[in-house]
Design a protein around this motif. Sequence first.
Motif, short mmCIF file in Angstrom:
data_model
loop_
_atom_site.label_atom_id
_atom_site.label_comp_id
_atom_site.label_asym_id
_atom_site.label_seq_id
_atom_site.Cartn_x
_atom_site.Cartn_y
_atom_site.Cartn_z
N UNK A 280 31.26 48.91 26.55
CA UNK A 280 30.97 47.93 25.50
C UNK A 280 31.76 46.64 25.67
N UNK A 281 32.53 46.54 26.72
CA UNK A 281 33.37 45.35 26.96
C UNK A 281 32.95 44.63 28.25
N UNK A 282 33.36 43.37 28.34
CA UNK A 282 33.17 42.64 29.61
C UNK A 282 34.15 43.15 30.63
N UNK A 283 33.68 43.33 31.85
CA UNK A 283 34.57 43.79 32.93
C UNK A 283 34.37 42.92 34.17
N UNK A 284 35.45 42.75 34.91
CA UNK A 284 35.32 42.17 36.25
C UNK A 284 35.76 43.26 37.21
N UNK A 285 34.91 43.57 38.16
CA UNK A 285 35.24 44.65 39.08
C UNK A 285 35.46 44.09 40.48
N UNK A 286 36.61 44.43 41.01
CA UNK A 286 36.92 43.97 42.37
C UNK A 286 36.85 45.17 43.30
N UNK A 287 35.89 45.16 44.16
CA UNK A 287 35.73 46.24 45.13
C UNK A 287 36.27 45.82 46.48
N UNK A 288 36.09 46.67 47.48
CA UNK A 288 36.60 46.36 48.81
C UNK A 288 36.01 45.05 49.35
N UNK A 289 34.68 44.90 49.17
CA UNK A 289 34.08 43.67 49.69
C UNK A 289 33.07 43.04 48.73
N UNK A 290 33.33 43.19 47.45
CA UNK A 290 32.48 42.51 46.47
C UNK A 290 33.25 42.28 45.17
N UNK A 291 32.72 41.40 44.36
CA UNK A 291 33.27 41.17 43.04
C UNK A 291 32.11 41.05 42.07
N UNK A 292 32.26 41.57 40.90
CA UNK A 292 31.15 41.64 39.97
C UNK A 292 31.66 41.47 38.55
#
Length: 324
Positions: A280-292
């Motif tokens: 239910x919240x905004x998230x920023x996800x940092x993966x090995x080779x992507x950001x979302x």
Amino acid sequence: MMKDGSLNELLLLLLSKKGNYVSGEEISEKLGVSRTAVWKQVNHLRKLGYEIDSVPRVGYCLKKSPDLLLPEEIIQSSRLEFLARKIYYYPSIGSTNDEAKKLAQNGAPHGTLVIAEEQTGGKGRLGRRWVSPPREGIWLSIILRPSLEPYEAPRITMTCAVAAAKAIRKVAGIDCWIKWPNDLLVEGKKVAGILTEMSADMDSINFVVTGIGVNVNNTDFPAEIKETATSLKLVSGKNVGRLKILTEFLSQFEVVYRYLEDGEFGKVLEEWRQLSCNLGRRVRIIGRNYELEGLALDVDDDGALLVKTDGGTVERVLSGDVSL
Ligand code: BTN
């Protein structure tokens, strides 16, 4: 625990009669050793921090335990069915996960617990280190031989997170939340982390080692994690019993793990959702080779986070770190 890995019978006896006197005679009879040997063992326990009263012609009385995570203490204070039937205890070790993997490879049974007072090479996710100072936290690994498909293994991590969050809430009375994928947060800072490792072939799991580190009574952290880490003591302002958290965690784990094995993972998932601080919240996800970035909608059976991006698509994210 004795050096050869067997249980310390004297400690078990004193623990079972905690607060009451047991005569030297009764002890030496039950243990089959001389009164002098009993006296020596009592002194050994005192050196570990056990407060044991001795009154001539009356006997010995265990007054206070030093909050060590000894197998005898775990056995005495928990009623477990499959977990911790076998316990490997180390005052200091590199990493309990590494040790557990070795033991599992050599056939250690389902539910085996590997626990240490200190880790000198504690491992975190993504190759990070896990700071594990002596007697300050709970550093343990559990060997599991689940009847799950390899792709279902993340469920074990989720199950572990639910059990640990519930134990922390119950024992320390602290609002503890799960941050996807498997961190436990208190007041926005990390109090525990889980590292699950697996040995499997294409369609079956050989074993899973799920390791958890809980910062219980830490009062200081190295510079690189000072801003983001906390402990139950720092939050509550008082010492928290490690043994109490540990035994509650183990019994919660047995309950939720059974749901998982009985095909009722939905129940675990529901508890996970209730405890999540991301949904239910905004998230920023940092993966090995992507950001979302986007809105965290839900988590699915495989532990993937469903994120609605600003473009309107729903992405299924399997790994990464949430930074918002
Ligand atoms: C993370 O959040 O990055 C995971 C941390 C996992 C730490 C635990 S402590 C016990 C076990 N042994 C290890 O070396 N790591 C896990």
